[in-house]
Design an enzyme around this catalytic site. Structure first.
Site, PDB file in Angstrom:
ATOM      1  N   HIS A  37       1.363   8.427   7.762  1.00 46.14           N
ATOM      2  CA  HIS A  37       2.671   7.796   7.965  1.00 46.14           C
ATOM      3  C   HIS A  37       3.789   8.829   7.870  1.00 46.14           C
ATOM      4  O   HIS A  37       4.794   8.736   8.566  1.00 46.14           O
ATOM      5  CB  HIS A  37       2.914   6.696   6.923  1.00 46.14           C
ATOM      6  CG  HIS A  37       1.947   5.558   7.027  1.00 46.14           C
ATOM      7  ND1 HIS A  37       1.198   5.125   5.968  1.00 46.14           N
ATOM      8  CD2 HIS A  37       1.598   4.768   8.073  1.00 46.14           C
ATOM      9  CE1 HIS A  37       0.429   4.110   6.350  1.00 46.14           C
ATOM     10  NE2 HIS A  37       0.656   3.874   7.622  1.00 46.14           N
ATOM     11  N   HIS A  52       0.828   6.950   3.401  1.00 46.05           N
ATOM     12  CA  HIS A  52       0.009   8.148   3.276  1.00 46.05           C
ATOM     13  C   HIS A  52       0.511   9.253   4.201  1.00 46.05           C
ATOM     14  O   HIS A  52       1.497   9.070   4.922  1.00 46.05           O
ATOM     15  CB  HIS A  52      -1.468   7.830   3.501  1.00 46.05           C
ATOM     16  CG  HIS A  52      -1.758   7.140   4.801  1.00 46.05           C
ATOM     17  ND1 HIS A  52      -1.568   7.742   6.015  1.00 46.05           N
ATOM     18  CD2 HIS A  52      -2.195   5.884   5.063  1.00 46.05           C
ATOM     19  CE1 HIS A  52      -1.897   6.913   6.971  1.00 46.05           C
ATOM     20  NE2 HIS A  52      -2.265   5.767   6.421  1.00 46.05           N
ATOM     21  N   LYS A  89       0.857  -1.182   0.000  1.00 50.85           N
ATOM     22  CA  LYS A  89       0.000   0.000   0.000  1.00 50.85           C
ATOM     23  C   LYS A  89       0.889   1.227   0.000  1.00 50.85           C
ATOM     24  O   LYS A  89       2.016   1.182   0.490  1.00 50.85           O
ATOM     25  CB  LYS A  89      -0.843   0.027   1.272  1.00 50.85           C
ATOM     26  CG  LYS A  89      -2.090  -0.776   1.183  1.00 50.85           C
ATOM     27  CD  LYS A  89      -3.025  -0.326   2.274  1.00 50.85           C
ATOM     28  CE  LYS A  89      -4.256  -1.197   2.268  1.00 50.85           C
ATOM     29  NZ  LYS A  89      -5.021  -1.037   3.483  1.00 50.85           N
TER      30      LYS A  89
HETATM   31  N1  ARG Z   1       0.733  -0.191  10.247  1.00 49.16           N
HETATM   32  C1  ARG Z   1      -0.291   0.437  11.018  1.00 49.16           C
HETATM   33  C2  ARG Z   1      -1.084   1.402  10.141  1.00 49.16           C
HETATM   34  O1  ARG Z   1      -0.594   1.868   9.151  1.00 49.16           O
HETATM   35  C3  ARG Z   1       0.264   1.205  12.191  1.00 49.16           C
HETATM   36  C4  ARG Z   1       1.012   0.395  13.200  1.00 49.16           C
HETATM   37  C5  ARG Z   1       1.072   1.079  14.520  1.00 49.16           C
HETATM   38  N2  ARG Z   1       1.919   0.449  15.473  1.00 49.16           N
HETATM   39  C6  ARG Z   1       1.570  -0.565  16.266  1.00 49.16           C
HETATM   40  N3  ARG Z   1       2.485  -1.063  17.083  1.00 49.16           N
HETATM   41  N4  ARG Z   1       0.368  -1.036  16.273  1.00 49.16           N
HETATM   42  O2  ARG Z   1      -2.218   1.712  10.466  1.00 49.16           O
END
Ligand code: ARG
Length: 570
Positions: A130, A127, A124
């Site tokens: 991030h 965005h 993906k």
């Molecule tokens: N990859 C997830 C997202 O883009 C965020 C991860 C956040 N970190 C965690 N330890 N849960 O929504």
């Protein structure tokens, strides 16, 4: 010198309480520092706060080191205001000039902290959320590192979950290798969207996706290969963006890494009585904390985001023994982290302090969630490219003589700096707005303004080096810095350690950014009102050059903490 800490100690000793604040008032008519201690104490005892302030001042003055305070005065409705002497500022300013690691401490010595940030999902696009996580996480990690912590920078990528079953089906049905290789994330995302469109017509696709994911979980060779390939290609794309942003990680371990241990983890949770069955699923009840239950296993036996995060904490505690773990993740995941931290508490996994460092949304100039005109997410590449293109216009204007290559190099640093600063200058809890004009306004509170100030001062230092009349042997005499603009600037420089320490405590970059902006503003005011290179008196010139040196060292270090490069020219 941590002025705030020094004054705090002094006041604490006399007042016998630590229930007060030390502030830096906006205008120096209210003092260089100010405390509300008398107001706080008066409230408790019912006394007149101004009177109490006066009494405290007598004792504070008696306990104060000689030569530091010009005056300490009471002001309505009960503040105690402190002013520093000129001599103290000159002496400390000169000391800061000689101290190459001014602002550094060993507050964090021997302590390990994990900063988790960025965390994009493979296959993906990254965005803007991030992007925010990346920028904020990197800056806070820099600040902790500067204060002597051992910092582990962790990119917890989203590389597991049922969506990969769907990806695999989509790829098998409609995908082709060359297209993915050419433009991996675009193509994978296209396949994923197509899958959901087709699913409306043929609902059995859903089931096929689940089957393929199950096969992947069970280690099916073909599926595993595909998944590894999607991951590799995605990481390559992410790395390109990290390189542009100048961001690095120590560990890139994502969700999939924990998959192997989850069966055992879930069984443990069950046997310890922490998790219980509910309609075929396994949940941890969090009722007594006023939270909805945390789901740790679906009815089909599949593990979840939550389960992997629990495993992640366990792993980190065992392997790194950190004192703190920070998760730089958007506001919208607040509930997840509240639940996760409670589960950790129940499991006694709270040996490290766990903290969700949340942040708000990215909005466009109309206050809407940031999206393209067609309502799609904005590509980070487009964003970064636009920032660099706008920065190039500035460089063209300010420095037309530069070669094309150099212009591009500078524009890259200025564009990225503008993007980062736009984010970091806000309290991260607030939403940030993409106002391109403001972001790149070279005379406003912006990254380019700070970089421009640095370059301007650096150029004075460069010119000074070429002057023949300099007396290189004698040290700059800061006693010659006695104009208001000079003393104001020294005072701001000396606030650097306090500004960093505030950012450390609050885990916010907003006040720190604002500090740098004020410092740059005072540096410009000094420069615009006070001759440096043209000053005929050699000793005075030397002192002013020294002041510029220490100022620029602080600007550079400060920008560096925010992940922004300071360049010799713009
Ligand atoms: N990859 C997830 C997202 O883009 C965020 C991860 C956040 N970190 C965690 N330890 N849960 O929504």
């Amino acid at each position: 010198m941590f002025m705030k800490a020094e004054i705090t100690k002094l006041v604490e000793r006399v007042a016998g309480t630590d229930q007060f604040e030390i502030l830096v008032p906006e205008r120096d008519s209210f003092g260089h520092y100010s405390t509300n201690v008398a107001m706080r104490m008066a409230k408790q005892s019912g006394r007149n706060p101004v009177e109490l302030a006066r009494e405290l001042i007598v004792r504070i003055s008696a306990g104060a080191p000689r030569g530091v305070f010009l005056k300490i005065e009471a002001a309505a409705p009960g503040f105690i205001n402190f002013w520093l002497t000129k001599e103290f500022l000159q002496k400390e300013g000169f000391r800061a000039l000689g101290n190459k690691s001014f602002g550094k401490t060993n507050l964090g010595r021997g302590k390990k902290v994990i900063f988790e940030y960025s965390d994009p999902n493979i296959a993906k696009r990254m965005h803007v959320g991030h992007l925010r996580a990346t920028i904020i996480g990197d800056a806070l990690a820099n600040i902790y590192e500067f204060l002597g912590y051992k910092v582990v920078r962790w990119n917890y990528i989203g590389d597991w979950g049922t969506q990969f079953g769907k990806m695999i089906v989509a790829y098998k049905l409609w995908g082709n290798k060359v297209a993915v290789q050419k433009n991996p994330i675009e193509e994978l995302q296209r396949l994923y969207v197509k899958f959901h469109e087709e699913m409306e017509r043929s609902p059995d696709l859903e089931e096929r996706g689940q089957e393929e994911f199950k096969k992947l979980e069970e280690g099916n060779g073909g599926n595993k290969k595909l998944w590894e390939w999607f991951k590799r290609e995605s990481l390559r794309e992410f790395d390109r963006i990290y390189q542009l942003l100048g961001v690095k990680f120590d560990v890139t371990i994502g969700e999939a890494f924990y998959e192997k241990g989850l069966k055992k983890l879930v069984a443990d949770l069950k046997s310890k009585g922490v998790a219980k069955e509910s309609e075929g699923s396994l949940i941890v009840t969090l009722e007594k904390f006023g939270l909805p239950p945390a789901l740790v296993q679906k009815s089909d036996g599949a593990s979840l985001y939550m389960t992997r995060d629990i495993a992640n904490i366990k792993y980190r505690l065992a392997k790194y023994k950190p004192v703190k773990m920070f998760y730089v993740v958007g506001n919208e995941q607040s509930l997840h982290f509240e639940q996760l931290f409670k589960v950790a508490e129940i499991l006694k996994l709270n040996k490290a302090e766990l903290k969700h460092l949340k942040f708000g949304l990215v909005l466009d100039e109309d206050g809407q969630k940031f999206a393209t005109r067609e309502g799609r997410v904005v590509l980070l590449d487009d964003l970064i490219n636009k920032a660099m293109a706008l920065a190039l216009e500035i460089v063209d204007r300010k420095n037309p003589g530069l070669s094309k290559k150099d212009k591009e190099k500078v524009a890259r640093a200025v564009g990225i700096g503008a993007l980062k600063y736009n984010d970091l200058k806000e309290n991260r809890h607030s939403d940030v707005t993409f106002n391109w004009g403001q972001m790149l306004n070279i005379s406003g509170n912006s990254g380019p303004y700070l970089q421009y100030t640095y370059a301007r001062l650096a150029s004075i230092l460069g010119k000074n080096k070429k002057q023949k009349t300099n007396n290189k042997k004698t040290k700059p005499d800061f006693k010659l810095l006695d104009k208001k603009e000079e003393l104001d600037l020294i005072r701001k420089v000396l606030q650097f350690p306090d500004a960093i320490s505030e950012a450390h405590d609050s885990l916010l970059t907003s006040n720190f950014s604002n500090y740098l902006y004020e410092l740059a503003s005072l540096a410009n005011r000094f420069y615009e009102t006070t001759p440096v290179i043209k000053e005929p008196d050699v000793a005075r010139r030397g002192a002013r050059v020294g002041l510029i040196q220490v100022t620029n060292r602080v600007i550079k270090a400060g920008l560096g903490l925010l992940g922004i490069r300071a360049l010799g020219s713009i």
